[in-house]
Design a protein around this motif. Structure first.
Motif, PDB file in Angstrom:
ATOM      1  N   PRO A 399       0.793  -1.240   0.000  1.00  0.00           N
ATOM      2  CA  PRO A 399       0.000   0.000   0.000  1.00  0.00           C
ATOM      3  C   PRO A 399       0.818   1.279   0.000  1.00  0.00           C
ATOM      4  O   PRO A 399       0.255   2.358  -0.212  1.00  0.00           O
ATOM      5  N   LEU A 400       2.118   1.191   0.242  1.00  0.00           N
ATOM      6  CA  LEU A 400       2.927   2.404   0.327  1.00  0.00           C
ATOM      7  C   LEU A 400       3.921   2.527  -0.836  1.00  0.00           C
ATOM      8  O   LEU A 400       4.749   3.436  -0.841  1.00  0.00           O
ATOM      9  N   ALA A 401       3.839   1.613  -1.802  1.00  0.00           N
ATOM     10  CA  ALA A 401       4.784   1.621  -2.920  1.00  0.00           C
ATOM     11  C   ALA A 401       4.150   2.208  -4.173  1.00  0.00           C
ATOM     12  O   ALA A 401       2.943   2.106  -4.400  1.00  0.00           O
ATOM     13  N   LYS A 402       4.973   2.814  -5.017  1.00  0.00           N
ATOM     14  CA  LYS A 402       4.506   3.454  -6.253  1.00  0.00           C
ATOM     15  C   LYS A 402       4.170   2.380  -7.296  1.00  0.00           C
ATOM     16  O   LYS A 402       4.865   1.361  -7.411  1.00  0.00           O
ATOM     17  N   LYS A 403       3.089   2.622  -8.048  1.00  0.00           N
ATOM     18  CA  LYS A 403       2.724   1.692  -9.110  1.00  0.00           C
ATOM     19  C   LYS A 403       3.851   1.592 -10.140  1.00  0.00           C
ATOM     20  O   LYS A 403       4.524   2.574 -10.434  1.00  0.00           O
ATOM     21  N   HIS A 404       4.034   0.388 -10.669  1.00  0.00           N
ATOM     22  CA  HIS A 404       5.131   0.142 -11.603  1.00  0.00           C
ATOM     23  C   HIS A 404       4.974   0.991 -12.860  1.00  0.00           C
ATOM     24  O   HIS A 404       3.871   1.154 -13.398  1.00  0.00           O
ATOM     25  N   ARG A 405       6.065   1.525 -13.340  1.00  0.00           N
ATOM     26  CA  ARG A 405       6.043   2.442 -14.486  1.00  0.00           C
ATOM     27  C   ARG A 405       5.621   1.756 -15.790  1.00  0.00           C
ATOM     28  O   ARG A 405       5.179   2.429 -16.718  1.00  0.00           O
ATOM     29  N   SER A 406       5.783   0.400 -15.874  1.00  0.00           N
ATOM     30  CA  SER A 406       5.468  -0.267 -17.145  1.00  0.00           C
ATOM     31  C   SER A 406       4.703  -1.578 -16.993  1.00  0.00           C
ATOM     32  O   SER A 406       4.368  -2.202 -18.004  1.00  0.00           O
ATOM     33  N   LYS A 407       4.416  -1.986 -15.744  1.00  0.00           N
ATOM     34  CA  LYS A 407       3.744  -3.278 -15.532  1.00  0.00           C
ATOM     35  C   LYS A 407       2.467  -3.048 -14.737  1.00  0.00           C
ATOM     36  O   LYS A 407       2.507  -2.930 -13.510  1.00  0.00           O
ATOM     37  N   PRO A 408       1.313  -2.979 -15.406  1.00  0.00           N
ATOM     38  CA  PRO A 408       0.046  -2.737 -14.699  1.00  0.00           C
ATOM     39  C   PRO A 408      -0.214  -3.791 -13.627  1.00  0.00           C
ATOM     40  O   PRO A 408       0.071  -4.979 -13.818  1.00  0.00           O
ATOM     41  N   GLY A 409      -0.762  -3.335 -12.508  1.00  0.00           N
ATOM     42  CA  GLY A 409      -1.105  -4.239 -11.416  1.00  0.00           C
ATOM     43  C   GLY A 409       0.032  -4.534 -10.465  1.00  0.00           C
ATOM     44  O   GLY A 409      -0.160  -5.219  -9.454  1.00  0.00           O
ATOM     45  N   LEU A 410       1.222  -4.019 -10.777  1.00  0.00           N
ATOM     46  CA  LEU A 410       2.390  -4.259  -9.910  1.00  0.00           C
ATOM     47  C   LEU A 410       2.900  -2.941  -9.338  1.00  0.00           C
ATOM     48  O   LEU A 410       2.505  -1.855  -9.771  1.00  0.00           O
ATOM     49  N   VAL A 411       3.782  -3.059  -8.339  1.00  0.00           N
ATOM     50  CA  VAL A 411       4.425  -1.877  -7.758  1.00  0.00           C
ATOM     51  C   VAL A 411       5.934  -2.032  -7.841  1.00  0.00           C
ATOM     52  O   VAL A 411       6.456  -3.135  -8.021  1.00  0.00           O
ATOM     53  N   GLU A 412       6.616  -0.908  -7.678  1.00  0.00           N
ATOM     54  CA  GLU A 412       8.081  -0.898  -7.728  1.00  0.00           C
ATOM     55  C   GLU A 412       8.616  -1.174  -6.321  1.00  0.00           C
ATOM     56  O   GLU A 412       8.863  -0.265  -5.524  1.00  0.00           O
ATOM     57  N   ARG A 413       8.771  -2.447  -6.053  1.00  0.00           N
ATOM     58  CA  ARG A 413       9.192  -2.895  -4.723  1.00  0.00           C
ATOM     59  C   ARG A 413      10.167  -4.048  -4.877  1.00  0.00           C
ATOM     60  O   ARG A 413      10.077  -4.827  -5.829  1.00  0.00           O
ATOM     61  N   PHE A 414      11.096  -4.148  -3.942  1.00  0.00           N
ATOM     62  CA  PHE A 414      11.930  -5.348  -3.880  1.00  0.00           C
ATOM     63  C   PHE A 414      12.161  -5.749  -2.426  1.00  0.00           C
ATOM     64  O   PHE A 414      12.080  -4.935  -1.518  1.00  0.00           O
ATOM     65  N   GLU A 415      12.401  -7.028  -2.257  1.00  0.00           N
ATOM     66  CA  GLU A 415      12.905  -7.568  -0.997  1.00  0.00           C
ATOM     67  C   GLU A 415      14.197  -8.307  -1.302  1.00  0.00           C
ATOM     68  O   GLU A 415      14.342  -8.900  -2.376  1.00  0.00           O
ATOM     69  N   ALA A 416      15.139  -8.258  -0.365  1.00  0.00           N
ATOM     70  CA  ALA A 416      16.329  -9.099  -0.470  1.00  0.00           C
ATOM     71  C   ALA A 416      16.103 -10.306   0.420  1.00  0.00           C
ATOM     72  O   ALA A 416      15.775 -10.175   1.603  1.00  0.00           O
ATOM     73  N   ILE A 417      16.256 -11.493  -0.165  1.00  0.00           N
ATOM     74  CA  ILE A 417      16.100 -12.754   0.561  1.00  0.00           C
ATOM     75  C   ILE A 417      17.472 -13.400   0.660  1.00  0.00           C
ATOM     76  O   ILE A 417      18.218 -13.460  -0.322  1.00  0.00           O
ATOM     77  N   CYS A 418      17.796 -13.903   1.848  1.00  0.00           N
ATOM     78  CA  CYS A 418      19.089 -14.554   2.055  1.00  0.00           C
ATOM     79  C   CYS A 418      18.917 -15.628   3.115  1.00  0.00           C
ATOM     80  O   CYS A 418      18.255 -15.402   4.135  1.00  0.00           O
ATOM     81  N   ASN A 419      19.507 -16.788   2.876  1.00  0.00           N
ATOM     82  CA  ASN A 419      19.389 -17.910   3.812  1.00  0.00           C
ATOM     83  C   ASN A 419      17.925 -18.258   4.090  1.00  0.00           C
ATOM     84  O   ASN A 419      17.566 -18.682   5.182  1.00  0.00           O
ATOM     85  N   GLY A 420      17.084 -18.053   3.080  1.00  0.00           N
ATOM     86  CA  GLY A 420      15.686 -18.431   3.198  1.00  0.00           C
ATOM     87  C   GLY A 420      14.796 -17.443   3.913  1.00  0.00           C
ATOM     88  O   GLY A 420      13.623 -17.742   4.164  1.00  0.00           O
ATOM     89  N   LYS A 421      15.311 -16.244   4.229  1.00  0.00           N
ATOM     90  CA  LYS A 421      14.509 -15.263   4.952  1.00  0.00           C
ATOM     91  C   LYS A 421      14.740 -13.864   4.389  1.00  0.00           C
ATOM     92  O   LYS A 421      15.839 -13.533   3.935  1.00  0.00           O
ATOM     93  N   GLU A 422      13.689 -13.046   4.491  1.00  0.00           N
ATOM     94  CA  GLU A 422      13.801 -11.644   4.067  1.00  0.00           C
ATOM     95  C   GLU A 422      14.753 -10.891   4.992  1.00  0.00           C
ATOM     96  O   GLU A 422      14.676 -11.022   6.211  1.00  0.00           O
ATOM     97  N   ILE A 423      15.657 -10.116   4.418  1.00  0.00           N
ATOM     98  CA  ILE A 423      16.511  -9.256   5.238  1.00  0.00           C
ATOM     99  C   ILE A 423      16.252  -7.773   4.973  1.00  0.00           C
ATOM    100  O   ILE A 423      16.672  -6.926   5.775  1.00  0.00           O
ATOM    101  N   CYS A 424      15.574  -7.436   3.868  1.00  0.00           N
ATOM    102  CA  CYS A 424      15.246  -6.028   3.653  1.00  0.00           C
ATOM    103  C   CYS A 424      14.056  -5.892   2.716  1.00  0.00           C
ATOM    104  O   CYS A 424      13.702  -6.835   1.989  1.00  0.00           O
TER     105      CYS A 424
END
Length: 512
Positions: A399-424
């Motif tokens: 709900p707090l991320a900007k809508k993707h500039r070229s992909k409808p229905g998505l947002v510009e967000r990423f998570e970093a996953i490491c050792n099987g868990k989200e770290i950021c």
């Protein structure tokens, strides 16, 4: 209060010391000028250095041999052997300091201060020849005595180790004394935050503080802790995130702000979750999530090098390499990769059917975004061992991320996953106040459906956005989870000095 035989004896010794005119808890300064580790690393007999040293720490062992004794002193850096001679510490006719105090009234765990000079014993051990000795603090409870022996095959065997997790976490002060490697974990944790802070400061970003007690909780999907302010007669919440306050500062004109924040979420506990945890959140104006991915790679690679001298870290059975660049998947690509199912065009009913086919049990109150998150968490996360960016999330999840500039229905967000868990977690931040209001209203509807983690509508934050917020990239990175990886710790409790625990059972409770 039940006291053991040892505790009773130590209390008696305390009284006897006072009768001898010795204060078991003196107030005056004891000036320390040397430390165990420093002496062991830098003493050279040919240089005749360390000839007037003063050390302080706990007495950890003694070998009394008549008029002289060997003992072991542990300070904040490690242990060192000391040699105590009766006639050196009690040069006059009165030998009570050695014969009575040192031999009979000092115990393992007592704090002492010593002065003397460094030498090497006949067996080659660097030691301190004590010329003055002073009791600094009497220990009334005995420490667990960890014994190490070497068997016939040369293997080291440990007896009476202080290893019970509940005792270690509940009595961390004892854990730190008897398990020196634990101290190293927390030193590494501080080095981690220092490295991160140095990186951000060198880029010119401002470290700030924002409220922990908030009239509205926001910035994340989580249940809050609730309290009441008596003077204002109002409900307040412990923050679940500091995102909305940091964005207000970007509105106010700062180009880059960050905060190491204590956040609180009234959720389940596990070896990956503690209700009180630490995040570093960063917001930088005129940037986007692609730029923020590059920053995360660079910053974490630097932290790893600062802590270990290499980009590779051993975590359990895995060797994790933080060298740039990291692998990248979109969320739908990751799900398709690990399940062989393309869910990109599915609506809620199909997603529920897909989850069921994958044996994922869903709460009936979950909306589309949470269902996708459950599928990803069950089917993808455990397989992502090396650091990996997952990008382009469904709009319902963010709900707090900007809508993707070229992909409808998505947002510009990423998570970093490491050792099987989200770290950021990071976004190109939503700065359109009309869109943001609409997203908040959708969250309110989810809350009405029973989603206890749905966000609330924050009118003041919306007002701030209406004044205008520049394009901004935001990041939240979990310090506790990153510390687990960097110290090869199995549980989040291992990287928190004082993790939250159930109330301790007393003897009265156990008898009921």
């Amino acid at each position: 209060m039940h006291l053991s035989e040892q505790e009773l004896r130590r209390r008696h010794e305390r009284e006897e010391l006072e009768k001898l005119g010795i204060n078991p808890y003196p107030s005056e300064l004891f000036e320390v000028n040397a430390w165990a580790k420093e002496i062991k690393e830098n003493y050279h007999p040919e240089q005749n250095n360390y000839q007037q040293v003063a050390l302080a720490g706990r007495l950890m062992s003694r070998r009394i041999m008549g008029k002289a004794s060997f003992a072991e002193l542990m300070d904040s850096t490690g242990r060192i052997q000391i040699y105590v001679s009766r006639d050196d510490i009690a040069p006059g006719e009165n030998k009570d300091l050695y014969n009575t105090v040192f031999k009979k009234m000092l115990d393992i765990g007592d704090f002492i201060g010593i002065k003397g000079y460094v030498f090497i014993t006949q067996v080659g051990e660097i030691s301190v020849h004590v010329t003055e000795l002073k009791l600094l603090s009497k220990s009334l409870k005995p420490l667990p005595v960890v014994k190490e022996v070497v068997d016939e095959q040369g293997n080291k065997i440990t007896y009476d180790a202080f290893t019970d997790p509940e005792l270690r976490y509940r009595q961390r002060y004892v854990d730190l004394v008897v398990n020196p490697e634990v101290r190293n974990t927390f030193i590494k944790r501080t080095q981690l935050t220092n490295s991160m802070r140095s990186y951000l400061n060198n880029r010119g970003y401002l470290e700030v503080e924002t409220p922990i007690l908030q009239p509205l909780y926001g910035g994340a999907a989580a249940r809050p802790f609730k309290t009441h302010h008596n003077t204002l007669d109002m409900t307040l919440y412990l923050r679940i995130a500091n995102e909305l306050y940091l964005k207000r500062l970007i509105v106010g004109g700062f180009d880059g702000v960050y905060e190491f924040s204590k956040d609180f979420r009234n959720e389940g506990m596990s070896r990956f979750h503690n209700p009180e945890f630490t995040q570093m959140e960063l917001y930088v104006a005129y940037k986007d999530y692609y730029w923020m991915m590059d920053l995360v790679e660079e910053m974490v690679e630097k932290i790893t090098l600062d802590l270990h001298g290499t980009t590779q870290v051993k975590v359990g059975e895995n060797i994790i390499d933080f060298k740039r660049p990291w692998q990248r998947f979109t969320m739908f690509e990751a799900i398709a990769h690990f399940t062989k199912i393309d869910i990109a065009e599915m609506e809620e009913p199909q997603l529920r059917e897909t989850a069921a086919s994958l044996n994922i049990h869903l709460n009936p109150n979950l909306g589309k975004g949470k269902i996708i998150d459950e599928i990803f968490g069950e089917m993808c996360e455990p397989h992502l061992i090396q650091p990996t960016f997952i990008t382009d999330y469904p709009v319902e999840m963010s709900p707090l991320a900007k809508k993707h500039r070229s992909k409808p229905g998505l947002v510009e967000r990423f998570e970093a996953i490491c050792n099987g868990k989200e770290i950021c977690n990071a976004f190109s931040e939503l700065n359109d106040p009309i869109d943001q209001r609409s997203r908040f209203e959708e969250q309110l509807e989810l809350g009405k459906r029973g989603d206890t983690e749905a966000m609330v509508l924050d009118e003041d934050f919306l007002r701030a956005l209406e004044y205008g917020m520049p394009p901004t990239a935001g990041l939240g990175i979990g310090i506790d989870r990153l510390s687990m990886i960097m110290t090869n710790s199995k549980s989040i409790q291992d990287v928190l000095f004082f993790p939250q625990m159930k109330p301790e059972r007393t003897e009265d409770q156990s008898e009921e």
